[in-house]
Design a protein around this motif. Structure first.
Motif, PDB file in Angstrom:
ATOM      1  N   PRO A 179       0.851  -1.204   0.000  1.00  0.00           N
ATOM      2  CA  PRO A 179       0.000   0.000   0.000  1.00  0.00           C
ATOM      3  C   PRO A 179       0.883   1.249   0.000  1.00  0.00           C
ATOM      4  O   PRO A 179       1.158   1.850   1.033  1.00  0.00           O
ATOM      5  CB  PRO A 179      -0.801  -0.138   1.303  1.00  0.00           C
ATOM      6  N   TYR A 180       1.303   1.673  -1.178  1.00  0.00           N
ATOM      7  CA  TYR A 180       2.294   2.744  -1.283  1.00  0.00           C
ATOM      8  C   TYR A 180       1.795   4.074  -0.721  1.00  0.00           C
ATOM      9  O   TYR A 180       2.602   4.931  -0.361  1.00  0.00           O
ATOM     10  CB  TYR A 180       2.709   2.928  -2.744  1.00  0.00           C
ATOM     11  N   ASN A 181       0.487   4.244  -0.628  1.00  0.00           N
ATOM     12  CA  ASN A 181      -0.019   5.476  -0.038  1.00  0.00           C
ATOM     13  C   ASN A 181       0.267   5.544   1.464  1.00  0.00           C
ATOM     14  O   ASN A 181       0.109   6.607   2.077  1.00  0.00           O
ATOM     15  CB  ASN A 181      -1.517   5.623  -0.296  1.00  0.00           C
ATOM     16  N   HIS A 182       0.709   4.438   2.030  1.00  0.00           N
ATOM     17  CA  HIS A 182       1.106   4.409   3.444  1.00  0.00           C
ATOM     18  C   HIS A 182       2.610   4.210   3.617  1.00  0.00           C
ATOM     19  O   HIS A 182       3.083   3.923   4.719  1.00  0.00           O
ATOM     20  CB  HIS A 182       0.365   3.288   4.186  1.00  0.00           C
ATOM     21  N   GLN A 183       3.375   4.381   2.526  1.00  0.00           N
ATOM     22  CA  GLN A 183       4.807   4.090   2.610  1.00  0.00           C
ATOM     23  C   GLN A 183       5.544   5.035   3.561  1.00  0.00           C
ATOM     24  O   GLN A 183       6.574   4.656   4.133  1.00  0.00           O
ATOM     25  CB  GLN A 183       5.437   4.142   1.223  1.00  0.00           C
ATOM     26  N   HIS A 184       5.040   6.251   3.751  1.00  0.00           N
ATOM     27  CA  HIS A 184       5.681   7.167   4.683  1.00  0.00           C
ATOM     28  C   HIS A 184       5.529   6.694   6.122  1.00  0.00           C
ATOM     29  O   HIS A 184       6.244   7.170   7.007  1.00  0.00           O
ATOM     30  CB  HIS A 184       5.126   8.585   4.525  1.00  0.00           C
ATOM     31  N   HIS A 185       4.612   5.756   6.356  1.00  0.00           N
ATOM     32  CA  HIS A 185       4.468   5.163   7.682  1.00  0.00           C
ATOM     33  C   HIS A 185       5.322   3.898   7.818  1.00  0.00           C
ATOM     34  O   HIS A 185       6.093   3.750   8.756  1.00  0.00           O
ATOM     35  CB  HIS A 185       2.992   4.832   7.965  1.00  0.00           C
TER      36      HIS A 185
ATOM     37  N   GLY B 179      16.674  19.710  10.505  1.00  0.00           N
ATOM     38  CA  GLY B 179      15.282  19.339  10.744  1.00  0.00           C
ATOM     39  C   GLY B 179      14.477  19.300   9.465  1.00  0.00           C
ATOM     40  O   GLY B 179      13.691  18.372   9.239  1.00  0.00           O
ATOM     41  N   GLU B 180      14.659  20.298   8.606  1.00  0.00           N
ATOM     42  CA  GLU B 180      13.946  20.329   7.330  1.00  0.00           C
ATOM     43  C   GLU B 180      14.326  19.134   6.461  1.00  0.00           C
ATOM     44  O   GLU B 180      13.471  18.542   5.792  1.00  0.00           O
ATOM     45  CB  GLU B 180      14.258  21.630   6.597  1.00  0.00           C
ATOM     46  N   GLY B 181      15.620  18.796   6.461  1.00  0.00           N
ATOM     47  CA  GLY B 181      16.066  17.669   5.657  1.00  0.00           C
ATOM     48  C   GLY B 181      15.439  16.354   6.098  1.00  0.00           C
ATOM     49  O   GLY B 181      15.010  15.541   5.267  1.00  0.00           O
ATOM     50  N   LEU B 182      15.347  16.149   7.422  1.00  0.00           N
ATOM     51  CA  LEU B 182      14.758  14.918   7.937  1.00  0.00           C
ATOM     52  C   LEU B 182      13.259  14.859   7.649  1.00  0.00           C
ATOM     53  O   LEU B 182      12.738  13.814   7.249  1.00  0.00           O
ATOM     54  CB  LEU B 182      15.008  14.826   9.445  1.00  0.00           C
ATOM     55  N   VAL B 183      12.564  15.983   7.827  1.00  0.00           N
ATOM     56  CA  VAL B 183      11.126  16.021   7.551  1.00  0.00           C
ATOM     57  C   VAL B 183      10.847  15.801   6.071  1.00  0.00           C
ATOM     58  O   VAL B 183       9.861  15.146   5.702  1.00  0.00           O
ATOM     59  CB  VAL B 183      10.529  17.361   8.030  1.00  0.00           C
ATOM     60  N   ASP B 184      11.707  16.332   5.209  1.00  0.00           N
ATOM     61  CA  ASP B 184      11.493  16.198   3.768  1.00  0.00           C
ATOM     62  C   ASP B 184      11.585  14.750   3.290  1.00  0.00           C
ATOM     63  O   ASP B 184      10.982  14.397   2.269  1.00  0.00           O
ATOM     64  CB  ASP B 184      12.492  17.059   2.998  1.00  0.00           C
ATOM     65  N   VAL B 185      12.357  13.914   3.982  1.00  0.00           N
ATOM     66  CA  VAL B 185      12.388  12.488   3.641  1.00  0.00           C
ATOM     67  C   VAL B 185      10.995  11.900   3.811  1.00  0.00           C
ATOM     68  O   VAL B 185      10.458  11.207   2.923  1.00  0.00           O
ATOM     69  CB  VAL B 185      13.404  11.731   4.519  1.00  0.00           C
ATOM     70  N   PHE B 186      10.384  12.198   4.941  1.00  0.00           N
ATOM     71  CA  PHE B 186       9.033  11.711   5.244  1.00  0.00           C
ATOM     72  C   PHE B 186       8.015  12.289   4.276  1.00  0.00           C
ATOM     73  O   PHE B 186       7.197  11.566   3.691  1.00  0.00           O
ATOM     74  CB  PHE B 186       8.682  12.097   6.690  1.00  0.00           C
ATOM     75  N   SER B 187       8.068  13.611   4.057  1.00  0.00           N
ATOM     76  CA  SER B 187       7.059  14.266   3.219  1.00  0.00           C
ATOM     77  C   SER B 187       7.180  13.851   1.752  1.00  0.00           C
ATOM     78  O   SER B 187       6.173  13.756   1.038  1.00  0.00           O
ATOM     79  CB  SER B 187       7.168  15.789   3.354  1.00  0.00           C
ATOM     80  N   SER B 188       8.415  13.607   1.276  1.00  0.00           N
ATOM     81  CA  SER B 188       8.572  13.184  -0.117  1.00  0.00           C
ATOM     82  C   SER B 188       7.974  11.798  -0.343  1.00  0.00           C
ATOM     83  O   SER B 188       7.362  11.538  -1.388  1.00  0.00           O
ATOM     84  CB  SER B 188      10.044  13.194  -0.518  1.00  0.00           C
ATOM     85  N   LEU B 189       8.133  10.897   0.624  1.00  0.00           N
ATOM     86  CA  LEU B 189       7.516   9.578   0.519  1.00  0.00           C
ATOM     87  C   LEU B 189       5.989   9.688   0.547  1.00  0.00           C
ATOM     88  O   LEU B 189       5.292   8.976  -0.178  1.00  0.00           O
ATOM     89  CB  LEU B 189       7.998   8.681   1.656  1.00  0.00           C
ATOM     90  N   LYS B 190       5.489  10.581   1.375  1.00  0.00           N
ATOM     91  CA  LYS B 190       4.035  10.787   1.452  1.00  0.00           C
ATOM     92  C   LYS B 190       3.493  11.329   0.133  1.00  0.00           C
ATOM     93  O   LYS B 190       2.461  10.861  -0.368  1.00  0.00           O
ATOM     94  CB  LYS B 190       3.717  11.740   2.595  1.00  0.00           C
ATOM     95  N   THR B 191       4.197  12.300  -0.445  1.00  0.00           N
ATOM     96  CA  THR B 191       3.767  12.880  -1.723  1.00  0.00           C
ATOM     97  C   THR B 191       3.771  11.836  -2.838  1.00  0.00           C
ATOM     98  O   THR B 191       2.826  11.737  -3.632  1.00  0.00           O
ATOM     99  CB  THR B 191       4.679  14.051  -2.103  1.00  0.00           C
TER     100      THR B 191
END
Length: 402
Positions: free
Chosen positions: A216-222, A378-390
């Motif tokens: 379920p790639y829409n949950h890959q950020h989790h 902090g921005e770099g770490l958050v962007d890993v998560f947000s890019s996977l979510k996008t």
């Protein structure tokens, strides 16, 4: 590319169209264009020090390194200022602090016992030593600290083999491809996500359109937190390293790797027993893997990831990389790879000089209106998560509606 009688200009006509050049891109037929000259490198590629795949990724293309005259001038200026000269004391000091952490970890258990607090502190020290040894071997994989390249490679084998239990040739094979074609599918091993994740903006739509739903790639950020950082080094990399060394009969790397485990178990089996020592090294790998994944992915994963576009080398490097702001902690924590843009533009420059060339690179980018991204940690770490979510959202939209 280097000189040698293995590279020759194709026989026949002195002029070639791009359509003709682009046909010569197979394993047994490779042409390159360098400074508007066409070279047949089919045989020479087999002897290329970075591996035949690095050359093959540019087969049928323009492989000219510098595409902007200002970048040529900047490179020449950096050479003139000695920014490509490595200071051996810098690297010796880093090696000393790695060995000191290894020693302190062992003494902590030896003198303080095997309770959970000493074990936790020992694990943190060992994981820190492991990741710092990884950054140091990365240096020796890229540049010549010693005048003789044989000594340089031997040091790299010692660092990744004896201090980490890895393989220098395995690392070189992967990493040189990454630098040749960063964030290009099928050419950069670092974006091979084994269909566990979909990344970038193109791949998710392709998977969704084809109704590919292995996960379920829409949950890959989790599930990234359960699969990516915890398992990359202790499971995937370790199995891949062993498979590659055995399949390629890489006996020298195997000896170095074996020497690490011999040293480790000799030190810790008397204190923890066999099963306890295995559990300890797995936990250390677990900590190291988190550190490694976050530090490496925040420079690349949120950036442009796509199929081959046949861009010029300079544009490709800048679109695939970003920097994390400099500070004494960030520089040490990331092994100076927070200067990722400079590292990709000048891969043979020692990292202690990145801060000197960075303002010049930034000025060049501003002059030509080229993106030069710098983020906080902090921005770099958050962007890993947000890019996977996008990317996951793009997949779901294509999967449901296309």
């Amino acid at each position: 590319m280097g000189a040698g009688d293995q590279q020759t200009e194709p026989a026949g006509s002195a002029l070639f169209t791009w359509e003709e050049v682009q046909k010569h891109c197979s394993r047994n037929d490779q042409w390159l264009v360098i400074n508007r000259k066409v070279y047949c490198v089919t045989e020479w590629a087999k002897r290329h020090p970075g591996g035949f795949r690095v050359i093959r990724h540019y087969a049928g293309e323009d492989a000219t390194v510098a595409v902007i005259q200002d970048f040529r001038a900047l490179h020449a200026y950096a050479e003139q200022k000695g920014l490509f000269r490595a200071h051996s004391l810098f690297f010796l000091a880093h090696l000393a602090h790695i060995l000191l952490m290894e020693l302190l970890a062992w003494l902590l258990i030896r003198l303080g016992g095997t309770g959970w607090i000493p074990t936790a502190l020992c694990s943190i020290l060992m994981a820190t030593a492991q990741i710092q040894a990884g950054w140091l071997q990365h240096d020796f994989g890229h540049l010549s600290v010693f005048k003789k390249s044989s000594w340089n490679h031997l040091t790299q084998q010692f660092l990744i083999g004896h201090l980490k239990g890895g393989s220098a040739n395995w690392w070189n094979h992967r990493h040189f491809q990454h630098h040749a074609k960063p964030n290009v599918f099928s050419k950069d091993p670092d974006v091979n996500m084994l269909k566990i994740f979909v990344v970038g903006a193109t791949q998710p739509v392709e998977y969704g359109t084809k109704k590919i739903k292995l996960l379920p790639y829409n949950h890959q950020h989790h599930y990234f937190f359960l699969v990516g950082p915890p398992l990359l080094i202790p499971i995937y990399f370790q199995l891949q390293i062993m498979r590659v060394m055995i399949s390629r009969c890489d006996w020298v790397d195997m000896v170095w790797c074996f020497s690490y485990y011999l040293r480790y178990f000799s030190c810790y089996v008397p204190l923890y027993g066999l099963l306890g020592s295995v559990a300890l090294i797995m936990f250390v790998r677990f900590l190291e893997s988190h550190w490694f994944v976050w530090v490496t992915q925040m420079n690349h994963l949120p950036m442009d990831i796509d199929h081959e576009k046949h861009q010029d080398w300079l544009s490709l490097q800048l679109q695939a990389t970003c920097n994390i702001e400099t500070s004494p902690f960030n520089d040490w924590f990331s092994g100076h790879l927070n200067f990722q843009i400079e590292h990709h533009l000048f891969p043979t420059m020692p990292r202690h000089n990145y801060h000197r060339v960075a303002p010049l690179v930034r000025a060049l980018c501003e002059k030509h209106k080229i993106s030069y991204q710098v983020k906080t940690m902090g921005e770099g770490l958050v962007d890993v998560f947000s890019s996977l979510k996008t990317s996951g959202s793009l997949w779901l939209d294509a999967y449901l509606h296309k």
